[in-house]
Design a protein around this motif. Structure first.
Motif, mmCIF file in Angstrom:
data_model
loop_
_atom_site.group_PDB
_atom_site.id
_atom_site.type_symbol
_atom_site.label_atom_id
_atom_site.label_comp_id
_atom_site.label_asym_id
_atom_site.label_seq_id
_atom_site.Cartn_x
_atom_site.Cartn_y
_atom_site.Cartn_z
ATOM 1 N N UNK A 1 0.840 -1.210 0.000
ATOM 2 C CA UNK A 1 0.000 0.000 0.000
ATOM 3 C C UNK A 1 0.874 1.259 0.000
ATOM 4 N N UNK A 2 2.071 1.140 -0.569
ATOM 5 C CA UNK A 2 3.009 2.275 -0.594
ATOM 6 C C UNK A 2 2.443 3.476 -1.326
ATOM 7 N N UNK A 3 1.528 3.237 -2.283
ATOM 8 C CA UNK A 3 0.958 4.346 -3.056
ATOM 9 C C UNK A 3 -0.402 4.780 -2.515
ATOM 10 N N UNK A 4 -0.774 4.307 -1.324
ATOM 11 C CA UNK A 4 -2.118 4.578 -0.804
ATOM 12 C C UNK A 4 -2.377 6.052 -0.531
ATOM 13 N N UNK A 5 -1.339 6.861 -0.478
ATOM 14 C CA UNK A 5 -1.522 8.295 -0.270
ATOM 15 C C UNK A 5 -2.267 8.977 -1.391
ATOM 16 N N UNK A 6 -2.437 8.281 -2.537
ATOM 17 C CA UNK A 6 -3.193 8.890 -3.635
ATOM 18 C C UNK A 6 -4.697 8.616 -3.521
ATOM 19 N N UNK A 7 -5.119 7.968 -2.432
ATOM 20 C CA UNK A 7 -6.542 7.664 -2.221
ATOM 21 C C UNK A 7 -7.018 8.248 -0.888
ATOM 22 N N UNK A 8 -8.302 8.639 -0.858
ATOM 23 C CA UNK A 8 -8.958 9.101 0.372
ATOM 24 C C UNK A 8 -10.156 8.214 0.643
ATOM 25 N N UNK A 9 -10.197 7.672 1.850
ATOM 26 C CA UNK A 9 -11.335 6.870 2.288
ATOM 27 C C UNK A 9 -12.122 7.681 3.307
ATOM 28 N N UNK A 10 -13.399 7.826 3.063
ATOM 29 C CA UNK A 10 -14.273 8.567 3.970
ATOM 30 C C UNK A 10 -15.069 7.565 4.803
ATOM 31 N N UNK B 1 -13.153 12.406 -1.460
ATOM 32 C CA UNK B 1 -13.072 10.967 -1.182
ATOM 33 C C UNK B 1 -13.186 10.150 -2.460
ATOM 34 N N UNK B 2 -12.440 9.052 -2.490
ATOM 35 C CA UNK B 2 -12.572 8.072 -3.569
ATOM 36 C C UNK B 2 -13.495 6.937 -3.154
ATOM 37 N N UNK B 3 -13.429 6.576 -1.865
ATOM 38 C CA UNK B 3 -14.226 5.468 -1.325
ATOM 39 C C UNK B 3 -14.951 5.950 -0.076
ATOM 40 N N UNK B 4 -16.227 5.564 0.063
ATOM 41 C CA UNK B 4 -16.999 5.857 1.276
ATOM 42 C C UNK B 4 -17.317 4.538 1.963
ATOM 43 N N UNK B 5 -17.021 4.460 3.268
ATOM 44 C CA UNK B 5 -17.382 3.285 4.070
ATOM 45 C C UNK B 5 -18.563 3.634 4.970
ATOM 46 N N UNK C 1 -21.913 8.921 -7.036
ATOM 47 C CA UNK C 1 -21.466 8.021 -8.098
ATOM 48 C C UNK C 1 -21.067 8.806 -9.347
ATOM 49 N N UNK C 2 -21.866 9.809 -9.696
ATOM 50 C CA UNK C 2 -21.554 10.618 -10.878
ATOM 51 C C UNK C 2 -20.250 11.386 -10.704
ATOM 52 N N UNK C 3 -19.875 11.637 -9.471
ATOM 53 C CA UNK C 3 -18.624 12.354 -9.201
ATOM 54 C C UNK C 3 -17.449 11.415 -8.919
ATOM 55 N N UNK C 4 -17.609 10.156 -9.297
ATOM 56 C CA UNK C 4 -16.500 9.216 -9.254
ATOM 57 C C UNK C 4 -16.194 8.614 -7.907
ATOM 58 N N UNK C 5 -17.180 8.592 -7.008
ATOM 59 C CA UNK C 5 -16.978 8.034 -5.675
ATOM 60 C C UNK C 5 -17.572 6.626 -5.617
ATOM 61 N N UNK C 6 -16.832 5.702 -4.990
ATOM 62 C CA UNK C 6 -17.313 4.338 -4.799
ATOM 63 C C UNK C 6 -17.835 4.203 -3.373
ATOM 64 N N UNK C 7 -19.151 4.084 -3.229
ATOM 65 C CA UNK C 7 -19.789 3.988 -1.906
ATOM 66 C C UNK C 7 -20.016 2.522 -1.560
ATOM 67 N N UNK C 8 -19.674 2.149 -0.312
ATOM 68 C CA UNK C 8 -19.751 0.759 0.143
ATOM 69 C C UNK C 8 -20.472 0.730 1.482
ATOM 70 N N UNK C 9 -21.444 -0.179 1.640
ATOM 71 C CA UNK C 9 -22.264 -0.196 2.858
ATOM 72 C C UNK C 9 -22.553 -1.616 3.316
ATOM 73 N N UNK C 10 -22.915 -1.734 4.578
ATOM 74 C CA UNK C 10 -23.251 -3.017 5.187
ATOM 75 C C UNK C 10 -24.579 -3.543 4.651
ATOM 76 N N UNK D 1 -11.666 4.184 -13.251
ATOM 77 C CA UNK D 1 -12.812 4.882 -12.656
ATOM 78 C C UNK D 1 -13.365 4.066 -11.498
ATOM 79 N N UNK D 2 -14.231 4.688 -10.714
ATOM 80 C CA UNK D 2 -14.886 3.981 -9.604
ATOM 81 C C UNK D 2 -15.682 2.790 -10.119
ATOM 82 N N UNK D 3 -16.370 2.982 -11.247
ATOM 83 C CA UNK D 3 -17.175 1.894 -11.812
ATOM 84 C C UNK D 3 -16.288 0.735 -12.244
ATOM 85 N N UNK D 4 -15.105 1.034 -12.781
ATOM 86 C CA UNK D 4 -14.191 -0.022 -13.216
ATOM 87 C C UNK D 4 -13.586 -0.769 -12.031
#
Length: 520
Positions: free
Chosen positions: A131-140, A234-238, A258-267, A475-478
């Protein structure tokens, strides 16, 4: 219009009698409702003017999706529904954390010196990918906050907002958000605690605190948090949370994300039924089911057509706010026994001769200066412990009246001595050791075992960010599609309602994109 109490005194002389009118009761103020108002494009100003006239109190401004959450009287709600500029009005539904109760007999683990790798990390292949490159991602993380003082969690690159009724975003009254954050980003290589999916400490975290003093919140608060995540880049939402009722405006919020490129993930939910939980049930959100260490569906995990991926969610070890986990240690005559701290017990310790205090239903001065051994039954655990303490006992050990361990609680009652529960077998053995030195210790721990689709969700969110950090051009969809195509198929062949497309796999997804590209 608000009414105020008015006292009316009227004197009338009728014959020889004076009659004084009694004060009239004040008109009860109408109970306010909390609703979300969605207005038509270009009608925001007109609708807001109506809200002002009706005395509405704004809870959340959701201008990004032409909406506002307000509290106002029923008359105002009726006026809104009739207004031509209003698209629709929706009740602000309740949403809850997706954590289950600890199973009876499962103790809080004592973390020895050194680092522990929770079983879920290798199950999702996070230990096979850098995860050395993880600084290029934001998880919310939309949850109950984040203990920024925790010994095993990142500080740099962590930001947040408090949308709850208690504390700041960097405080966590529910333990839940800190546990979720640990699965995503607990530090590796520091010699303490556990390891997260992204252990280098470089991933950027944005914390949206929506749960404070209670384990519930509103759909509009979660929506505002999601919009804040988008604002924060954010790139990913938990979202380890959910509710049983779908919300039109909340669905619009996640389409917006989603239209703004965010991948939302939920329980997916913890009812253990085929019911659909939201926001996980929305097409724009990835719903996550939970599996055990053996790869079976956890019995609490909901199963339905919206479940997309599965991840470890049963008895997951992770971080909790410093000192808030109760860890017990019991020995008699030098023999250690498995134990569970009573929920609500103070963190303290005592060592003295073991004394048979029976059921704890009667006073017994013989307990003074001793450790009380008490049988389960007849009265509450709190009453047993309180009577031991009142008779001078220094600690209480309550043993089961049925086979196996049990988890006891003091029910919020105050006690000043440490108290634990043990199995029936341990109790029987201890009855043969009366008079020997018994030691009872309860300390505050920094790590705990939680279960729920809440615990599965951050495994998927962490893996999504990890895979994406290797292929930031996708992209988030990919990324979403890649996670599905690279998952380990569980259950019935192909996608099924219990596991979705299967157990999420980090390395398989990274390698698949490296070979085939983003456009799978």
């Amino acid at each position: 219009m608000r009414s105020v109490p008015v006292a009316i005194a009227a004197a009338a002389l009728v014959g020889a009698f004076t009659i004084t009118a009694l004060p009239l009761p004040a008109e009860a103020a109408p109970k306010r409702e909390q609703v979300v108002v969605v207005f038509k494009p270009g009608q925001g100003a007109a609708v807001r003017a109506l809200l002002a006239r009706e005395g509405a109190v704004t809870v959340h401004d959701l201008a990004e999706v032409n909406a506002v959450a307000v509290r106002l009287a029923p008359r105002g709600v009726r006026a809104l529904r009739a207004h031509p500029g209003v698209a629709y009005v929706e009740r602000d539904h309740e949403m809850k954390l997706m954590r289950t109760a600890r199973p009876a007999g499962v103790a809080t683990p004592m973390i020895a010196a050194g680092e522990v790798v929770p079983f879920g990390i290798p199950m999702v292949q996070a230990d096979q990918v850098s995860d050395a490159a993880a600084g290029n991602r934001t998880v919310c993380i939309i949850d109950s906050g984040y203990d920024i003082a925790h010994e095993d969690l990142p500080v740099a690159g962590v930001t947040g907002t408090n949308l709850s009724d208690a504390g700041d975003w960097f405080n966590d009254q529910q333990q839940h958000g800190t546990h979720v954050a640990g699965t995503i980003a607990a530090l590796g290589g520091n010699g303490v605690g556990v390891v997260g999916v992204l252990p280098s400490g470089t991933v950027r975290l944005n914390i949206q605190k929506v749960f404070g003093s209670e384990g519930s919140t509103s759909s509009s608060t979660v929506a505002r948090a999601a919009l804040n995540c988008v604002r924060a880049g954010a790139h990913v939402i938990n979202m380890s949370l959910g509710g049983s009722r779908p919300s039109r405006f909340q669905e619009a919020v996640f389409r917006f994300a989603e239209r703004r490129g965010v991948l939302a993930i939920a329980a997916a939910g913890n009812a253990g039924t085929s019911a659909i939980s939201y926001p996980g049930g929305f097409p724009s959100v990835v719903a996550v089911g939970a599996v055990t260490e053996a790869g079976a569906r956890a019995d609490f995990s909901q199963f339905n057509e919206t479940v997309e991926l599965a991840a470890p969610g049963d008895l997951v070890l992770s971080t909790v706010p410093m000192g808030t986990a109760l860890v017990s240690d019991v020995a008699v005559g030098g023999t250690p026994y498995e134990s569970l701290a009573m929920d609500g017990s103070p963190a303290s310790s005592a060592s003295a001769a073991l004394y048979d205090f029976g059921l704890g239903t009667a006073d017994d001065p013989g307990a003074a200066g001793k450790v009380c051994l008490i049988a389960r039954g007849s009265i509450s655990f709190a009453e047993k412990v309180q009577r031991c303490e009142a008779n001078g006992g220094l600690a209480a050990i309550v043993y089961n009246n049925a086979p196996g361990m049990f988890a006891g609680t003091l029910g919020g009652e105050a006690t000043g001595i440490p108290s634990v529960s043990v199995s029936d077998a341990a109790g029987a053995a201890m009855l043969g050791q009366l008079g020997q030195v018994a030691s009872v210790s309860i300390t505050g721990g920094n790590y705990d075992l939680f279960s729920g689709t809440s615990m599965a969700t951050p495994h998927v969110a962490g893996v999504a960010a990890l895979v994406w950090s290797h292929h930031p051009g996708c992209t988030a969809a990919q990324i979403r599609e890649s996670l599905k195509l690279s998952a380990i198929d569980l259950g019935a062949p192909g996608r099924d309602d219990e596991f979705g497309h299967g157990l999420v796999q980090a390395k398989a997804a990274v390698d698949r994109i490296a070979t085939l590209g983003c456009g799978l």
